[in-house]
Design a protein around this motif. Structure first.
Motif, PDB file in Angstrom:
ATOM      1  N   PHE A  76       0.801  -1.221   0.000  1.00  0.00           N
ATOM      2  CA  PHE A  76       0.000   0.000   0.000  1.00  0.00           C
ATOM      3  C   PHE A  76       0.835   1.273   0.000  1.00  0.00           C
ATOM      4  CE2 PHE A  76      -2.944  -3.128   1.677  1.00  0.00           C
ATOM      5  CZ  PHE A  76      -4.014  -2.891   0.852  1.00  0.00           C
ATOM      6  N   ASP A  77       1.816   1.314   0.869  1.00  0.00           N
ATOM      7  CA  ASP A  77       2.583   2.540   0.951  1.00  0.00           C
ATOM      8  C   ASP A  77       4.058   2.226   1.087  1.00  0.00           C
ATOM      9  OD1 ASP A  77       3.493   5.206   1.657  1.00  0.00           O
ATOM     10  OD2 ASP A  77       1.367   5.596   1.905  1.00  0.00           O
ATOM     11  N   LEU A  83       1.530   3.363   6.723  1.00  0.00           N
ATOM     12  CA  LEU A  83       0.456   2.380   6.666  1.00  0.00           C
ATOM     13  C   LEU A  83      -0.203   2.224   8.031  1.00  0.00           C
ATOM     14  CD1 LEU A  83      -1.141   0.125   5.346  1.00  0.00           C
ATOM     15  CD2 LEU A  83       0.745  -1.420   5.850  1.00  0.00           C
ATOM     16  N   THR A  84       0.642   2.090   9.027  1.00  0.00           N
ATOM     17  CA  THR A  84       0.101   1.900  10.367  1.00  0.00           C
ATOM     18  C   THR A  84      -0.707   3.115  10.816  1.00  0.00           C
ATOM     19  OG1 THR A  84       2.026   0.577  10.911  1.00  0.00           O
ATOM     20  CG2 THR A  84       0.688   1.354  12.742  1.00  0.00           C
ATOM     21  N   TYR A  86      -2.257   5.232   8.944  1.00  0.00           N
ATOM     22  CA  TYR A  86      -3.499   5.245   8.202  1.00  0.00           C
ATOM     23  C   TYR A  86      -4.490   4.264   8.799  1.00  0.00           C
ATOM     24  CZ  TYR A  86      -6.590   5.413   4.171  1.00  0.00           C
ATOM     25  OH  TYR A  86      -7.660   5.565   3.351  1.00  0.00           O
ATOM     26  N   LEU A  87      -3.957   3.137   9.211  1.00  0.00           N
ATOM     27  CA  LEU A  87      -4.824   2.117   9.813  1.00  0.00           C
ATOM     28  C   LEU A  87      -5.486   2.656  11.077  1.00  0.00           C
ATOM     29  CD1 LEU A  87      -5.899  -0.718  10.020  1.00  0.00           C
ATOM     30  CD2 LEU A  87      -3.780  -1.400  11.116  1.00  0.00           C
ATOM     31  N   THR A  90      -8.128   5.213  10.286  1.00  0.00           N
ATOM     32  CA  THR A  90      -9.340   4.593   9.765  1.00  0.00           C
ATOM     33  C   THR A  90     -10.162   3.989  10.888  1.00  0.00           C
ATOM     34  OG1 THR A  90      -8.212   4.094   7.717  1.00  0.00           O
ATOM     35  CG2 THR A  90     -10.240   2.884   8.164  1.00  0.00           C
ATOM     36  N   ARG A  91      -9.484   3.359  11.809  1.00  0.00           N
ATOM     37  CA  ARG A  91     -10.207   2.731  12.911  1.00  0.00           C
ATOM     38  C   ARG A  91     -10.911   3.769  13.770  1.00  0.00           C
ATOM     39  NH1 ARG A  91      -5.984  -2.063  14.700  1.00  0.00           N
ATOM     40  NH2 ARG A  91      -6.846  -3.666  13.357  1.00  0.00           N
ATOM     41  N   LYS A  93     -11.922   6.603  12.776  1.00  0.00           N
ATOM     42  CA  LYS A  93     -13.037   7.115  11.992  1.00  0.00           C
ATOM     43  C   LYS A  93     -14.202   6.135  11.988  1.00  0.00           C
ATOM     44  CE  LYS A  93     -14.071   9.107   7.460  1.00  0.00           C
ATOM     45  NZ  LYS A  93     -13.527   9.418   6.113  1.00  0.00           N
ATOM     46  N   LEU A  94     -13.865   4.861  11.964  1.00  0.00           N
ATOM     47  CA  LEU A  94     -14.916   3.851  11.924  1.00  0.00           C
ATOM     48  C   LEU A  94     -15.734   3.852  13.209  1.00  0.00           C
ATOM     49  CD1 LEU A  94     -13.112   0.859  10.212  1.00  0.00           C
ATOM     50  CD2 LEU A  94     -15.004   2.204   9.334  1.00  0.00           C
ATOM     51  N   LEU A  97     -18.631   6.049  12.952  1.00  0.00           N
ATOM     52  CA  LEU A  97     -19.671   5.727  11.980  1.00  0.00           C
ATOM     53  C   LEU A  97     -20.691   4.768  12.582  1.00  0.00           C
ATOM     54  CD1 LEU A  97     -17.447   5.226   8.827  1.00  0.00           C
ATOM     55  CD2 LEU A  97     -18.886   7.184   9.388  1.00  0.00           C
ATOM     56  N   PRO A  98     -21.894   4.794  12.091  1.00  0.00           N
ATOM     57  CA  PRO A  98     -22.912   3.839  12.563  1.00  0.00           C
ATOM     58  C   PRO A  98     -22.453   2.411  12.298  1.00  0.00           C
ATOM     59  CG  PRO A  98     -23.622   4.932  10.557  1.00  0.00           C
ATOM     60  CD  PRO A  98     -22.412   5.668  11.047  1.00  0.00           C
ATOM     61  N   LYS A  99     -22.792   1.546  13.198  1.00  0.00           N
ATOM     62  CA  LYS A  99     -22.316   0.177  13.068  1.00  0.00           C
ATOM     63  C   LYS A  99     -23.166  -0.659  12.121  1.00  0.00           C
ATOM     64  CE  LYS A  99     -20.113   0.040  17.577  1.00  0.00           C
ATOM     65  NZ  LYS A  99     -20.085  -0.587  18.910  1.00  0.00           N
ATOM     66  N   VAL A 101     -26.026  -0.363   8.697  1.00  0.00           N
ATOM     67  CA  VAL A 101     -26.690   0.490   7.723  1.00  0.00           C
ATOM     68  C   VAL A 101     -28.112   0.018   7.526  1.00  0.00           C
ATOM     69  CG1 VAL A 101     -24.566   1.108   6.558  1.00  0.00           C
ATOM     70  CG2 VAL A 101     -25.824  -0.912   5.856  1.00  0.00           C
TER      71      VAL A 101
ATOM     72  N   TYR B  12       3.752  -6.258   8.979  1.00  0.00           N
ATOM     73  CA  TYR B  12       3.331  -5.466   7.829  1.00  0.00           C
ATOM     74  C   TYR B  12       2.177  -6.146   7.098  1.00  0.00           C
ATOM     75  CZ  TYR B  12       3.511  -3.109   3.329  1.00  0.00           C
ATOM     76  OH  TYR B  12       3.184  -2.412   2.199  1.00  0.00           O
ATOM     77  N   ASP B  15      -0.997  -5.873   9.180  1.00  0.00           N
ATOM     78  CA  ASP B  15      -1.522  -4.509   9.106  1.00  0.00           C
ATOM     79  C   ASP B  15      -2.168  -4.241   7.762  1.00  0.00           C
ATOM     80  OD1 ASP B  15      -0.765  -3.993  11.650  1.00  0.00           O
ATOM     81  OD2 ASP B  15       1.031  -2.846  11.142  1.00  0.00           O
ATOM     82  N   LEU B  19      -5.962  -3.309   7.315  1.00  0.00           N
ATOM     83  CA  LEU B  19      -6.305  -2.026   6.706  1.00  0.00           C
ATOM     84  C   LEU B  19      -7.277  -2.222   5.551  1.00  0.00           C
ATOM     85  CD1 LEU B  19      -5.993   0.975   6.084  1.00  0.00           C
ATOM     86  CD2 LEU B  19      -3.915   0.402   4.804  1.00  0.00           C
ATOM     87  N   ARG B  25     -14.999  -2.210   4.901  1.00  0.00           N
ATOM     88  CA  ARG B  25     -16.145  -1.957   5.768  1.00  0.00           C
ATOM     89  C   ARG B  25     -16.580  -0.501   5.702  1.00  0.00           C
ATOM     90  NH1 ARG B  25     -18.647  -4.250  10.091  1.00  0.00           N
ATOM     91  NH2 ARG B  25     -19.754  -2.784  11.430  1.00  0.00           N
ATOM     92  N   ASP B  80      -1.523   6.603  -4.208  1.00  0.00           N
ATOM     93  CA  ASP B  80      -0.579   6.450  -3.102  1.00  0.00           C
ATOM     94  C   ASP B  80      -0.131   5.005  -2.913  1.00  0.00           C
ATOM     95  OD1 ASP B  80      -2.955   6.299  -0.362  1.00  0.00           O
ATOM     96  OD2 ASP B  80      -3.043   5.585  -2.415  1.00  0.00           O
ATOM     97  N   THR B  81      -0.327   4.189  -3.916  1.00  0.00           N
ATOM     98  CA  THR B  81       0.123   2.812  -3.783  1.00  0.00           C
ATOM     99  C   THR B  81       1.391   2.600  -4.581  1.00  0.00           C
ATOM    100  OG1 THR B  81      -1.115   2.043  -5.687  1.00  0.00           O
ATOM    101  CG2 THR B  81      -2.242   2.023  -3.564  1.00  0.00           C
ATOM    102  N   THR B  82       2.336   1.971  -3.954  1.00  0.00           N
ATOM    103  CA  THR B  82       3.580   1.695  -4.653  1.00  0.00           C
ATOM    104  C   THR B  82       3.374   0.648  -5.737  1.00  0.00           C
ATOM    105  OG1 THR B  82       4.113   0.083  -2.975  1.00  0.00           O
ATOM    106  CG2 THR B  82       5.025   2.275  -2.693  1.00  0.00           C
TER     107      THR B  82
END
Lengths: 112, 112
Positions: A76-77, A83-84, A86-87, A90-91, A93-94, A97-99, A101, B12, B15, B19, B25, B80-82
DNA sequence: CATATTTGATCCGTATATAGATCATATAAC
DNA sequence: GTTATATGATCTATATACGGATCAAATATG
């Protein structure tokens, strides 16, 4: 006897997996690593590595990613820290969010 | 009984898979799609989708990629992906797939 | 050339990932 | 509040991906 479960895959999916497998093989050759060496370091069999490099869609994603990392392909990066981070973002942010839909009985449309 | 095969994964790798599952999700929720809907479109069970979103490393890469595509996550198109770099660099070579170091003497036998 | 190594392609036994069902809980809609 | 739907978690049966072995062909090495 068996009711063979034939799963369908999109063209994009097949291409993506085939590409990843080809990249792995190319990277392995450039690094002068034998299939057995990479398989050993990944903790998998040589046969599984063959299937991965062929782009077989039914391989464990963990095995595929592990091999990709070993031969030097970042998923990914460029660096792990990003990467970590971003992870974690994201968590966090999650959690906001509503669990679940709920649909409003309206048609959905794919845009791909 | 049965010598349980415990495979090791790099941090890695764990993760990256976690991610990807979190992104899936998040994208699914943003699109107001239920787990059952996505599972049906991907041709998988709801239980498998749960495992994918949790970042389980032992899921089929084909199933994971299929779900990612359905919820709108482009695997290799993100800037942003390698992996994208490799894609562009080796696009010409990959059009010649399958490219192998050794020549094939027998008919290609792909079963997927 | 001869020899060693690597790879491709099977086959088989077994560990296991999967689908499907079930249920409790959580969340949304009313 | 009540009702309907979604999710999380668990269990079982079964399809199958896996490791390991084998072998022939391709490639590398001497």
């Amino acid at each position: 006897m068996s009711k063979a479960i034939t799963r369908t895959y999109s063209r994009y999916n097949r291409d993506a997996t085939a590409l990843l497998g080809a990249l792995i093989r190319e990277a392995r050759n450039e690094r002068k690593l034998t299939a057995q060496e990479v398989a050993d370091r990944a903790g998998i069999s040589r046969g599984l590595l063959q299937r991965i490099e062929k782009g077989n869609l039914k391989c464990e994603i963990g095995a595929v990613f592990e091999v990709a990392t070993i031969v030097g392909i970042k998923l990914f990066d460029a660096d792990d820290t990003t990467l970590t981070k971003y992870l974690h973002q994201t968590r966090e942010k999650l959690t906001l969010l509503p669990k679940s839909v709920r649909k409003k009985s309206k048609a959905v449309h794919d845009d791909f």
